[in-house]
Motif scaffolding. Structure first.
Motif: not given
Ligand code: FES
Length: 147
Positions: A120-137
């Protein structure tokens, strides 16, 4: 535990999921298939899930991406297996709050997922971390709609 040690521990958890991904592969008779990519880098995930009676009984992923995206996918599949659709979606909401640096219930046991808190402290990486979760959702919401 000091902050530095905590960071080291979290980094180890992330690297372990990256190097030894859980649930890598494709479920051939999966009921839910989602392809998604991260528009900023083009990395992608192919997620398959088997859902029965409102429950995610299996989840597997394949894809290309950085250590954050692939370790997050590994942790996500591990976390949702055996969960009801609504609980998997709830977890996704918690994860999204965590990525926005919002508070979440301290006593909630998130297991390995907690290791991604620091992202969460690295805005540019948030999309990396949330990709799989968005797919699941996306996959589970479509599944809900069709039933
Ligand atoms: Fe592409 Fe992280 S750099 S998903």
């Amino acid at each position: 535990m000091s902050f530095n040690n905590l960071d080291t521990l979290y980094r180890q958890v992330i690297m372990d999921h990256y190097k030894n991904p859980r649930n890598k592969g494709v479920i051939e008779d999966g009921s839910v298939t989602v392809n998604m990519n991260n528009p900023t880098c083009g990395d992608r995930i192919h997620l398959t899930m088997k859902v029965e009676d409102g429950k995610v009984i299996d989840a597997k992923f394949e894809g290309e991406g950085c250590s954050i995206s692939l370790s997050s996918a590994s942790m996500m599949t591990q976390a949702i297996k055996g969960k009801k659709i609504e609980d998997a979606l709830k977890l996704s909401k918690i994860f999204s709050n965590m990525m926005q640096g919002k508070e979440f219930e301290e006593d909630l046991d998130l297991g390995d997922i907690e290791a991604l808190q620091g992202v969460s402290k690295f805005p540019a990486r948030i999309k990396c971390a949330t990709l799989a979760w968005k797919a699941m959702e996306k996959g589970l919401r479509e599944q809900e709609k069709n039933n």
